[in-house]
Design a protein around this motif. Sequence first.
Motif, PDB file in Angstrom:
ATOM      1  N   SER A 129       0.827  -1.211   0.000  1.00 19.38           N
ATOM      2  CA  SER A 129       0.000   0.000   0.000  1.00 19.38           C
ATOM      3  C   SER A 129       0.856   1.254   0.000  1.00 19.38           C
ATOM      4  N   ASN A 130       1.933   1.255   0.794  1.00 16.49           N
ATOM      5  CA  ASN A 130       2.826   2.416   0.835  1.00 16.49           C
ATOM      6  C   ASN A 130       3.463   2.674  -0.521  1.00 16.49           C
ATOM      7  N   ARG A 173       0.696   3.822  -3.107  1.00 12.79           N
ATOM      8  CA  ARG A 173       0.276   5.198  -2.820  1.00 12.79           C
ATOM      9  C   ARG A 173       1.369   6.188  -3.254  1.00 12.79           C
ATOM     10  N   TRP A 174       2.637   5.866  -2.971  1.00 10.16           N
ATOM     11  CA  TRP A 174       3.733   6.742  -3.371  1.00 10.16           C
ATOM     12  C   TRP A 174       3.796   6.884  -4.891  1.00 10.16           C
ATOM     13  N   GLU A 181       1.358   6.350  -7.091  1.00 13.82           N
ATOM     14  CA  GLU A 181       0.175   7.082  -7.560  1.00 13.82           C
ATOM     15  C   GLU A 181       0.335   8.590  -7.349  1.00 13.82           C
ATOM     16  N   GLU A 182       0.745   8.968  -6.142  1.00 14.67           N
ATOM     17  CA  GLU A 182       0.805  10.383  -5.783  1.00 14.67           C
ATOM     18  C   GLU A 182       2.037  11.099  -6.347  1.00 14.67           C
ATOM     19  N   LYS A 240      -8.949   0.459  -2.544  1.00 15.04           N
ATOM     20  CA  LYS A 240      -7.940   1.508  -2.716  1.00 15.04           C
ATOM     21  C   LYS A 240      -8.419   2.604  -3.675  1.00 15.04           C
ATOM     22  N   LYS A 276      -8.360   4.497 -11.594  1.00 23.32           N
ATOM     23  CA  LYS A 276      -8.486   5.403 -10.454  1.00 23.32           C
ATOM     24  C   LYS A 276      -8.173   6.807 -10.939  1.00 23.32           C
TER      25      LYS A 276
END
Length: 183
Positions: A100-101, A104-105, A107-108, A138, A159
Amino acid sequence: MEQVFRLATLEDAEQLLNLTLRAYEPIRRLKINFTAAKADINLVKQNISNNACYVYEQEGVIIATVSIRMPWGLQPGPFGVPHIWWFAVDPSLGQKGVGSNLLRWVEEKIIKDTLKAPAVSLGTADTHPWLIDMYERKGYVQAGDKNLGKGHKTIFLCKVLRPDLIEDQLINFPLHILSQFNQ
């Protein structure tokens, strides 16, 4: 504990192959035909060379990896946005937020902030017992499916990361996802 997110290099290939084969063992047992599940060193090097292959390191050891296939690359995703694939986490670290970390990194920091892409896509097997649900938790939305001749139907999920850019950049994006932001 030092944590580093970075692009993979060819020097990482052996470590990435080992991580990938261990992480995809359950996929092989399920008899799901993911490319990464049957990787060899040449395929790992090809992925590093042709895609944006990111790694998550702790104390100098790669504990997770995810790659992005670009819309302009050799193997673009279906919707004209960056496409996540080859996502692997050290199986000894499952359920600890490592994947997940990293996701998320990527994606962002990479897709949203650096590439300025309005959205991201990924694909998974319709026969996988929990991946679709995990991605939906997510924030991914099912966007279509296709039989790619791998023995399962590939479910594509998307997403939206930058709703402010949707109308400007998303030409081939699924309308049912776009409609969420046009209200």
